[in-house]
Design an enzyme around this catalytic site. Structure first.
Site, PDB file in Angstrom:
ATOM      1  N   ASP A  17     -10.554   4.114  -1.271  1.00  0.00           N
ATOM      2  CA  ASP A  17     -11.154   3.078  -0.418  1.00  0.00           C
ATOM      3  C   ASP A  17     -12.673   3.002  -0.550  1.00  0.00           C
ATOM      4  OD1 ASP A  17      -8.557   2.990   0.396  1.00  0.00           O
ATOM      5  OD2 ASP A  17      -8.989   3.188   2.533  1.00  0.00           O
ATOM      6  N   GLY A  22      -5.225   3.412  -7.776  1.00  0.00           N
ATOM      7  CA  GLY A  22      -5.494   3.576  -9.205  1.00  0.00           C
ATOM      8  C   GLY A  22      -4.792   4.761  -9.831  1.00  0.00           C
ATOM      9  N   ASP A  55       0.838  -1.206   0.000  1.00  0.00           N
ATOM     10  CA  ASP A  55       0.000   0.000   0.000  1.00  0.00           C
ATOM     11  C   ASP A  55       0.876   1.261   0.000  1.00  0.00           C
ATOM     12  OD1 ASP A  55      -1.998   1.855   0.412  1.00  0.00           O
ATOM     13  OD2 ASP A  55      -2.870   0.843   2.154  1.00  0.00           O
TER      14      ASP A  55
HETATM   15  C1  GLA Z   1      -5.437   2.277   2.844  1.00  0.00           C
HETATM   16  C2  GLA Z   1      -5.941   1.150   1.947  1.00  0.00           C
HETATM   17  C3  GLA Z   1      -6.989   0.356   2.707  1.00  0.00           C
HETATM   18  C4  GLA Z   1      -6.397  -0.193   3.996  1.00  0.00           C
HETATM   19  C5  GLA Z   1      -5.817   0.944   4.834  1.00  0.00           C
HETATM   20  C6  GLA Z   1      -5.035   0.413   6.026  1.00  0.00           C
HETATM   21  O1  GLA Z   1      -6.419   3.214   3.112  1.00  0.00           O
HETATM   22  O2  GLA Z   1      -6.461   1.642   0.747  1.00  0.00           O
HETATM   23  O3  GLA Z   1      -7.485  -0.689   1.906  1.00  0.00           O
HETATM   24  O4  GLA Z   1      -5.382  -1.121   3.662  1.00  0.00           O
HETATM   25  O5  GLA Z   1      -4.936   1.749   4.060  1.00  0.00           O
HETATM   26  O6  GLA Z   1      -4.418   1.429   6.767  1.00  0.00           O
END
Ligand code: GLA
Length: 477
Positions: free
Chosen positions: A298, A277, A238
């Site tokens: 998200d 994305g 991430d």
């Molecule tokens: C980001 C990701 C989420 C999740 C959080 C965790 O927002 O997009 O899917 O993994 O981090 O902190």
């Protein structure tokens, strides 16, 4: 400033402030963000500072009020503009602590070999949507048990993915350790494997994860080896804190580095890119060894969030293929913010999109109706179709949309969606979905009613409930 978390880790924020005559300058590091002070007013008895940072194409900013009391900084901020003031006290830290690490040199681009995994979209469960920071060893074991006892495993769900907040500190040799919530990752992986399931984990290419935990930055090969040694089968990687160091255009080499490291670990590990994305990730995701890539920000457990994401995926169909999937984010089915009708829409759309099916609910406690939505094998068969062609919108009129996924050999999945608040009649001609055969040779099945229908005329029409779907499997020869 520090606050102890109950997993044994400490959340540290750093305020590196300098006062020269009338101005306060410096930096602020909070969770994954690293800001530079852009404006200030007042003096050490009462000051206000504004700090900003670049995040891809946009800017982020924070505001603090504060004063110096002896050797302490008393600070206050609002987490959102309409939230009450949060007050905190910062103590003097050794000089140099908390500074942003130097930017690492980026590797030159090359094609990372395909790991051969995820020939169909990954299926499993992820902790984030429901548990956030409350995920721990016991939860993961119980979820693994429930995967088996609920029939989810038999329906195809395999990966149990631990998202953010498992991370502890690095040891003296720089090896990442899990925090108190996960006393023994290897033992946990053995347990999950003993159930015939696989274990996934989460990290960031930045110094910090989105929840402010330790990231992989500068430890790519070392962490890949650790994950492999623990028995990890899936990594969600991430962007988070990497945004402080790199531009969006630099994402490809950053992700390539971990793609190489995972391959070098020698263990088959599904590689899931999470960078919301940006920078047309679908164009280079396979090049860095990615098996899937998030296509949006998200998801939330709400109709507007799910539909905004799900119905915006049409243009990306071209980029999905076996081993390489667009990921419109994890499922919210069963989390309580939508109706069962809406969750069927969610599940149907994700299946037409050849999206990963990662349940995000507490499957230990789901109702039989939610379980039936998640384990509908005929819907799952659409998602898992081996040809791996992502469905597309073929018709939209007002709040009604028709999406079709080509399942090969004259078979198509057709979703009739009604996004309006009232029931609606939705129709299409068979020819519109490419079927020109005689009606008598057609087999039509309703994948939620689980019954066979007859084609009696050149068009098909159904009443679709408000926010609902009719999902068909149509075979034309
Ligand atoms: C980001 C990701 C989420 C999740 C959080 C965790 O927002 O997009 O899917 O993994 O981090 O902190």
């Amino acid at each position: 400033m520090q606050s102890a978390r109950d997993d044994g880790t400490v959340q540290k924020s750093y305020f590196n402030l300098k006062q020269d005559s009338a101005r306060i300058t410096g930096t602020i590091r909070v969770t994954q963000f690293f800001y530079t002070i852009s404006e200030s007013s007042g003096d050490s008895n009462n000051f206000r500072i504004a700090a900003t940072m670049k995040d891809g194409k946009s800017d982020r900013s924070v505001l603090y009020e504060g004063r110096l009391v002896g050797d302490e900084l008393h600070l206050a901020t609002r987490r959102r503009p309409d939230a009450p003031l949060t007050e905190m006290v910062a103590h003097r830290a050794p000089a140099g602590e908390g500074v942003m690490p130097a930017k690492l040199a980026l590797p030159t681009l090359h094609k990372v070999r395909d790991n051969g995994l995820a020939r169909t979209p990954p299926m499993g469960w992820n902790s984030w949507n429901n548990f956030k920071g409350r995920v721990n060893d016991a939860v993961v074991r119980e979820i693994a048990d429930a995967m088996v006892s609920s029939g989810m495993k038999d329906a195809g769900y395999v990966y149990i993915n631990i998202d953010d907040t498992w991370e502890g500190e690095r040891d003296r040799n720089g090896n990442i350790q899990s925090n108190k919530k996960f006393p023994d990752m290897k033992d946990l992986a053995d347990y999950v494997h003993s159930k015939g399931l696989k274990l996934g984990i989460y990290s960031s290419p930045g110094p910090n994860t989105c929840a402010g935990y330790e990231g992989t930055y500068g430890h790519e090969e070392q962490d890949a080896k650790t994950f492999a040694a623990w028995g990890i089968d899936y990594l969600k990687y991430d962007w988070c804190g990497a945004r402080n160091l790199y531009t969006d255009e630099e994402m490809q080499p950053v992700y390539q580095k971990m793609g190489d490291a995972l391959l070098a670990s020698g263990r088959p590990i599904v590689y899931s890119l999470c960078q919301y994305g940006r920078n047309d990730v679908w164009k280079w995701g396979p090049e860095v060894g990615g098996n899937l890539w998030r296509t949006t920000g998200d998801i939330r457990d709400a109709w507007d969030s799910m539909t905004k994401i799900g119905f915006s995926q049409n243009e990306l169909a071209l980029w999905a293929s076996p081993g390489h999937w667009n990921d419109p984010d994890m499922l919210e089915v069963g989390n309580g913010g939508m109706t069962e009708t809406e969750y069927k829409t969610h599940m149907s759309l994700w299946s037409l999109l050849a999206a990963p099916l990662l349940a995000g609910n507490d499957i230990r406690n789901m109702t039989p109706r939610i379980r039936d939505i998640l384990t509908n094998r005929e819907v799952i068969a659409v998602d898992q179709d081996k040809a791996g062609k992502q469905g597309k919108r073929i018709k939209k009129s007002g709040d009604q949309e028709i999406w079709v996924r080509d399942l090969g050999a004259g078979v198509r999945a057709v979703g009739l969606f009604n996004l309006s608040d009232k029931d609606a009649q939705v129709s299409f001609d068979w020819a519109e979905i490419g079927i020109k055969d005689s009606l008598k040779q057609m087999k039509i099945r309703d994948l939620w009613q689980l019954n066979d229908l007859a084609a009696s005329q050149a068009n098909y029409s159904a009443t679709v409930p408000a926010h609902g779907v009719v999902l068909l499997r149509v075979q034309s020869r």
